[in-house]
Motif scaffolding. Sequence first.
Motif, PDB file in Angstrom:
ATOM      1  N   ASN A  47      60.966  33.861  17.917  1.00 19.22           N
ATOM      2  CA  ASN A  47      62.225  33.163  17.658  1.00 19.22           C
ATOM      3  C   ASN A  47      62.285  32.519  16.276  1.00 19.22           C
ATOM      4  O   ASN A  47      63.315  31.934  15.925  1.00 19.22           O
ATOM      5  CB  ASN A  47      62.462  32.092  18.731  1.00 19.22           C
ATOM      6  N   LYS A  48      61.188  32.612  15.536  1.00 15.98           N
ATOM      7  CA  LYS A  48      61.083  32.008  14.199  1.00 15.98           C
ATOM      8  C   LYS A  48      61.450  30.524  14.221  1.00 15.98           C
ATOM      9  O   LYS A  48      62.171  30.031  13.348  1.00 15.98           O
ATOM     10  CB  LYS A  48      61.937  32.771  13.183  1.00 15.98           C
ATOM     11  N   THR A  49      60.947  29.807  15.231  1.00 21.52           N
ATOM     12  CA  THR A  49      61.233  28.383  15.368  1.00 21.52           C
ATOM     13  C   THR A  49      60.116  27.509  14.805  1.00 21.52           C
ATOM     14  O   THR A  49      60.102  26.303  15.040  1.00 21.52           O
ATOM     15  CB  THR A  49      61.481  28.016  16.849  1.00 21.52           C
ATOM     16  N   TYR A  50      59.215  28.096  14.060  1.00 23.58           N
ATOM     17  CA  TYR A  50      58.138  27.359  13.409  1.00 23.58           C
ATOM     18  C   TYR A  50      58.648  26.821  12.073  1.00 23.58           C
ATOM     19  O   TYR A  50      59.646  27.304  11.528  1.00 23.58           O
ATOM     20  CB  TYR A  50      56.921  28.273  13.192  1.00 23.58           C
ATOM     21  N   PRO A  51      57.969  25.817  11.518  1.00 24.21           N
ATOM     22  CA  PRO A  51      58.373  25.282  10.214  1.00 24.21           C
ATOM     23  C   PRO A  51      58.310  26.364   9.132  1.00 24.21           C
ATOM     24  O   PRO A  51      57.369  27.160   9.087  1.00 24.21           O
ATOM     25  CB  PRO A  51      57.357  24.177   9.943  1.00 24.21           C
ATOM     26  N   GLN A  52      59.303  26.395   8.286  1.00 29.05           N
ATOM     27  CA  GLN A  52      59.374  27.396   7.219  1.00 29.05           C
ATOM     28  C   GLN A  52      58.712  26.917   5.930  1.00 29.05           C
ATOM     29  O   GLN A  52      58.587  27.690   4.985  1.00 29.05           O
ATOM     30  CB  GLN A  52      60.842  27.759   6.943  1.00 29.05           C
ATOM     31  N   THR A  53      58.326  25.661   5.910  1.00 26.85           N
ATOM     32  CA  THR A  53      57.670  25.076   4.746  1.00 26.85           C
ATOM     33  C   THR A  53      56.254  24.668   5.151  1.00 26.85           C
ATOM     34  O   THR A  53      55.941  24.610   6.341  1.00 26.85           O
ATOM     35  CB  THR A  53      58.450  23.834   4.260  1.00 26.85           C
ATOM     36  N   PRO A  54      55.398  24.357   4.184  1.00 25.46           N
ATOM     37  CA  PRO A  54      54.045  23.891   4.554  1.00 25.46           C
ATOM     38  C   PRO A  54      54.132  22.731   5.539  1.00 25.46           C
ATOM     39  O   PRO A  54      55.003  21.876   5.451  1.00 25.46           O
ATOM     40  CB  PRO A  54      53.451  23.462   3.211  1.00 25.46           C
ATOM     41  N   PHE A  55      53.202  22.734   6.491  1.00 24.16           N
ATOM     42  CA  PHE A  55      53.233  21.776   7.606  1.00 24.16           C
ATOM     43  C   PHE A  55      51.919  21.013   7.646  1.00 24.16           C
ATOM     44  O   PHE A  55      50.851  21.615   7.765  1.00 24.16           O
ATOM     45  CB  PHE A  55      53.457  22.540   8.910  1.00 24.16           C
ATOM     46  N   GLN A  56      52.001  19.693   7.552  1.00 24.20           N
ATOM     47  CA  GLN A  56      50.806  18.846   7.611  1.00 24.20           C
ATOM     48  C   GLN A  56      50.420  18.654   9.073  1.00 24.20           C
ATOM     49  O   GLN A  56      51.076  17.918   9.798  1.00 24.20           O
ATOM     50  CB  GLN A  56      51.094  17.497   6.949  1.00 24.20           C
ATOM     51  N   GLU A 101      56.325  19.486  18.761  1.00 26.68           N
ATOM     52  CA  GLU A 101      57.180  18.876  19.780  1.00 26.68           C
ATOM     53  C   GLU A 101      57.467  17.407  19.457  1.00 26.68           C
ATOM     54  O   GLU A 101      58.579  16.932  19.684  1.00 26.68           O
ATOM     55  CB  GLU A 101      56.553  19.043  21.165  1.00 26.68           C
ATOM     56  N   GLU A 102      56.503  16.723  18.907  1.00 25.43           N
ATOM     57  CA  GLU A 102      56.679  15.343  18.486  1.00 25.43           C
ATOM     58  C   GLU A 102      57.743  15.249  17.382  1.00 25.43           C
ATOM     59  O   GLU A 102      58.632  14.419  17.426  1.00 25.43           O
ATOM     60  CB  GLU A 102      55.331  14.809  17.985  1.00 25.43           C
ATOM     61  N   ASN A 103      57.630  16.131  16.390  1.00 28.29           N
ATOM     62  CA  ASN A 103      58.602  16.161  15.295  1.00 28.29           C
ATOM     63  C   ASN A 103      59.990  16.542  15.789  1.00 28.29           C
ATOM     64  O   ASN A 103      60.984  16.011  15.327  1.00 28.29           O
ATOM     65  CB  ASN A 103      58.173  17.134  14.203  1.00 28.29           C
ATOM     66  N   SER A 104      60.054  17.444  16.750  1.00 28.29           N
ATOM     67  CA  SER A 104      61.342  17.861  17.328  1.00 28.29           C
ATOM     68  C   SER A 104      62.016  16.711  18.064  1.00 28.29           C
ATOM     69  O   SER A 104      63.217  16.502  17.946  1.00 28.29           O
ATOM     70  CB  SER A 104      61.119  19.042  18.269  1.00 28.29           C
TER      71      SER A 104
END
Length: 109
Positions: A47-56, A101-104
Motif C-alpha cells: 500500500n506504500k504507507t511507509y514513510p517516504q523520507t528518512p525515518f528516525q 503507529e505512534e506517529n500515526s
Amino acid sequence: MNKTSLGSPESGLFITFALKNDTAMAHDYNQDSVQEIVSWAKSMLQNKTYPQTPFQLNKSAKILDCAHFLDAMIATIEGNWENPTFHSTIEQLWEFREKIEENSAETKQ
C-alpha cells in the motif's frame, strides 16, 4: 534496550543488534506472532504507507529508505524466524511498527 547499529547510507538501511538486558521487549517468536508482523510489513509495502523520507527509528538508527528496509526485514525474517539469532531482527521490525503507529496516532490528534 542497548543497541548497536551497522549499515551504510548507500544500502538504505541500518541493521540494529539488540543487546540483552533487563528492559528487553516482551514479544513472542511463535509462528502466528511472526506471521502477523510480516503480514503487516507486506501490507505497508503493497500500500506504500511507509514513510517516504528518512525515518528516525531510535537514537541510534535512521532508516534512509523504508521500502528497502521493509523488503530486507521481510526476507530475513521469513527465512530465519525460527533461529533465535534473528530475534533482534524481528524486534527491530516490531519497534518500527510501534513507532509508525505512534506517529500515526499523534498525527490524527
